[in-house]
Motif scaffolding. Structure first.
Motif, short mmCIF file in Angstrom:
data_model
loop_
_atom_site.label_atom_id
_atom_site.label_comp_id
_atom_site.label_asym_id
_atom_site.label_seq_id
_atom_site.Cartn_x
_atom_site.Cartn_y
_atom_site.Cartn_z
N LEU B 119 30.88 65.85 44.62
CA LEU B 119 31.84 65.62 45.29
C LEU B 119 32.06 63.96 45.66
O LEU B 119 32.82 63.40 45.69
CB LEU B 119 31.62 66.11 46.66
CG LEU B 119 32.55 67.25 47.26
CD1 LEU B 119 31.83 68.05 48.42
CD2 LEU B 119 33.73 66.94 47.54
N PHE B 120 30.70 63.42 45.60
CA PHE B 120 30.67 62.04 45.51
C PHE B 120 31.25 61.31 44.31
O PHE B 120 32.35 60.24 44.63
CB PHE B 120 29.23 61.50 45.81
CG PHE B 120 28.99 60.07 45.79
CD1 PHE B 120 29.43 59.48 46.83
CD2 PHE B 120 28.31 59.20 44.79
CE1 PHE B 120 29.25 58.01 46.87
CE2 PHE B 120 28.36 57.93 44.69
CZ PHE B 120 28.64 57.54 45.99
N LEU B 121 30.97 61.88 43.44
CA LEU B 121 31.84 61.27 42.09
C LEU B 121 33.01 61.46 42.16
O LEU B 121 33.95 60.82 41.83
CB LEU B 121 31.18 62.28 40.92
CG LEU B 121 29.70 61.95 40.55
CD1 LEU B 121 29.26 62.68 39.38
CD2 LEU B 121 29.41 60.36 40.59
N THR B 122 33.63 62.91 42.68
CA THR B 122 34.93 62.97 42.69
C THR B 122 35.71 61.96 43.61
O THR B 122 36.87 61.45 43.42
CB THR B 122 35.29 64.74 43.36
OG1 THR B 122 34.47 65.42 42.47
CG2 THR B 122 36.78 65.07 43.14
N SER B 123 35.13 61.70 44.74
CA SER B 123 35.54 60.68 45.69
C SER B 123 35.74 59.45 45.23
O SER B 123 36.59 58.50 45.29
CB SER B 123 34.65 60.77 46.99
OG SER B 123 34.47 62.07 47.56
N VAL B 124 34.90 59.01 44.37
CA VAL B 124 34.70 57.90 43.76
C VAL B 124 36.12 57.79 42.83
O VAL B 124 36.84 56.58 42.82
CB VAL B 124 33.45 57.46 43.03
CG1 VAL B 124 33.64 56.08 42.34
CG2 VAL B 124 32.25 57.26 43.98
N GLY B 125 36.34 58.82 41.93
CA GLY B 125 37.34 58.88 41.25
C GLY B 125 38.72 58.86 42.12
O GLY B 125 39.66 58.37 41.67
N ALA B 126 38.76 59.65 43.25
CA ALA B 126 39.95 59.66 43.89
C ALA B 126 40.21 58.27 44.47
O ALA B 126 41.27 57.55 44.77
CB ALA B 126 39.73 60.57 45.11
N GLY B 127 39.16 57.42 44.91
CA GLY B 127 39.34 56.29 45.44
C GLY B 127 39.94 55.22 44.41
O GLY B 127 40.71 54.48 44.65
#
Lengths: 60, 203, 316
Positions: B119-127
């Protein structure tokens, strides 16, 4: 008053920021504040007493 | 004796779901007494921030990608979106630190830990895709810089950070779907397994 | 089934203690309200950055010589994009991690031929300019050695040229059709027509800015602006934001590796690929922490948990 004025920033950050140079580290003051706050809040969360757990002590 | 109804896929799925996650685990009314620290609020804060991020993102989506450059209201909604994202990452990182120091993967909670990291990685990607979808100088600079990193991994062949349409789709469709689905798995797993108990002391 | 020995870093003790009342819905509601209010306060206090996008028009008007020099490198194939390699073209292998040529394996999926896409094709869209049309015909029918000769001569002139009265002033003998072509391209850029021509090569609707962005990134206008704003890679720029706003602070570790040896020195040519590989390895370690002996024992040994659960231990 137009919406633009209403929603304008109280503090204007639209100018080139200040940067901290510490050895090879370069950090904007804004990022340093964010990171510093993060660490401070983490530590505060560890140390500050958590309210509302009176019942348990009574039950002891 | 099993009836035809018992053997139906629907019946079996429902029984399985209710067994794994009975309503009093999904929506508990008590919590182990050791859950008494401010460190526990950062998970729910992250969730709340995600809700605000999605809500403000939806308002931006309604008016299209250029609206916020042209209207004061739009710019304000963009500010809400940005600051809820800052709160989201802020809370998530503290949540991560807290869970690490509790060794929260113990007792069969590894999947919760892994979904959290993903989720952290996905959020970095979303950001990141959000930053390159801003349609301003910031997105021009970030995309022309980031292309080298992504191209170096071979990812540039199918993930072109200079393609606004592609990045915007990732930002407002694919990555939010992934983030919400993973968040659901993460939270449901916490509810199934409960909050990790303290280490045993004095043994 | 034999019971495995209890490992305090993997297994959790069974909790047999007390339970306290817990209102999960109320907690969630309070969190949403608090975060919403905090968001509004921060947005009102600080707003958000929106620095206007650069255009090829604004670039070529601000620094026409930088634009013309960049356009020349696109034509003669010496620009950053022209020599990039995959995914844009064949000019190089691309970065590697040791023997692994990842970029090359994935192939050329975003085809960019700078001479044609950035110079010749946009110029061909200009109608009713007989001198330009004949220059383009001359260029198209010339041999590659002839073109290289013109390009070398014109580049030499361009480096000591100037821009005045709205036109390029370049003294270059034996440059064939290039003075006409570069002059027309610069005029086209300054009018804003090149911005359009670069994005509409595939049709009317457009959502893909690969070409103008690559073109601009090859010049120094975009980068000089970034340098002032502390956004360059060697300034930890990835985590910075335009203005004085906080940026993507969570990228600190990723951007840090670019500043330290060997990534910044002997591995420099493949720094992107190697930093990515290294970050993936670190991420894997984080994701697999529960299975990694030593790493998974850190929380038990540093004892921060005693602070978190101090009430629990006090009551035992």
């Amino acid at each position: 008053m137009g919406l633009t004025e209403l929603f304008g920033a109280v503090f204007n950050l639209d100018h080139v920021g200040r940067y901290i140079h510490w050895g090879f580290i370069q950090l904007s003051v804004s990022n340093a504040i964010v990171i510093g706050l993060m660490i401070a809040i983490f530590i505060a969360a560890l140390f500050l007493p958590f309210p509302g757990r009176r019942s348990r002590r009574e039950g002891k | 004796m099993t009836t035809e109804i018992d053997r139906q896929w629907t019946t079996r799925l429902r029984k399985r779901v209710v067994e794994t996650l009975p309503p009093d685990k999904l929506l508990p009314d008590t919590q182990p007494a050791y859950v008494a620290s401010w460190i526990y609020v950062f998970g729910v804060t992250t969730l709340a921030a995600l809700a605000i991020v999605i809500l403000t993102g939806c308002v931006l989506a309604m008016k299209g990608p250029l609206w916020w450059h042209l209207s004061g209201t739009g710019h304000f909604v963009n500010s809400l979106h940005l600051w809820s994202v800052e709160i989201f990452f802020f809370a998530m990182v503290i949540h991560l630190w807290g869970k690490f120091f509790m060794a929260a993967w113990r007792g069969g909670r590894q999947l919760t830990w892994i979904t959290g990291v993903v989720l952290f990685l996905t959020s970095v990607g979303a950001g990141f895709t959000g930053y390159v979808s801003q349609t301003n100088y910031d997105s021009q600079w970030i995309s022309t810089q980031a292309k080298d990193g992504i191209n170096a991994t071979g990812g540039g062949a199918f993930f072109n950070v200079l393609n606004l349409g592609q990045m915007l789709m990732w930002h407002i469709v694919l990555l939010p779907l992934a983030a919400v689905a993973l968040t659901a798995v993460h939270v449901i797993y916490v509810r199934i397994k409960g909050v990790v108990p303290p280490f045993e002391e004095g043994k | 089934m034999a019971k495995k020995a209890f490992n305090p870093d993997i297994d959790a003790p069974e909790y047999k203690g007390k339970y306290s009342p817990y209102d999960i819905i109320k907690e969630g509601t309070i969190a949403v309200v608090v975060v919403a209010l905090l968001t509004v306060v921060l947005a009102v206090l600080f707003s958000s950055p929106d620095e206007k996008a650069v255009t090829i028009k604004s670039w070529s008007n601000a620094t026409p010589m930088d634009f013309a020099a960049t356009a020349m490198t696109e034509l003669d194939g010496s620009s950053g994009t022209a020599t990039y390699g995959p995914p844009y073209n064949n000019a190089a292998t691309g970065q590697q991690v040791g023997p692994l040529t990842l970029a090359k394996w994935m192939g050329i999926n975003v085809n960019v031929n700078t001479a044609n896409d950035f110079v010749v094709a946009p110029l061909s869209t200009l109608a009713d300019q007989p001198a330009l049309t004949s220059a383009l015909t001359t260029f198209a029918s010339a041999s590659s050695s002839r073109r290289a000769n013109w390009e070398a001569n014109y580049s030499k002139g361009l480096s000591s040229g100037s821009f005045s009265n709205g036109v390029l002033q370049v003294a270059a003998a034996n440059a064939g059709p290039l003075p006409e072509m570069l002059g027309a391209l610069t005029a086209m850029a300054r009018s804003g027509a090149l911005d359009q021509a670069l994005v509409t090569q595939k049709g009317f609707y457009t959502t893909d800015y690969t070409k103008p962005l690559l073109f601009m990134a090859d010049g120094s206008f975009l980068a000089n602006k970034a340098q002032v704003q502390h956004l360059s890679g060697d300034q930890w720029g990835m985590m910075n934001e335009t203005g004085s706003y906080p940026g993507q602070a969570w990228l600190w570790l990723y951007t840090m590796w670019y500043q330290v040896p060997p990534f910044s020195t002997s591995w420099g040519a493949n720094a992107d690929a190697l930093v990515w590989a290294f970050m993936m390895l670190l991420t894997l370690l984080l994701a697999l922490t529960p299975w990694i002996p030593g790493l998974r024992s850190i929380p038990r040994k540093v004892k921060v948990y005693r602070l978190i659960w101090r009430e629990h231990y006090k009551n035992m």
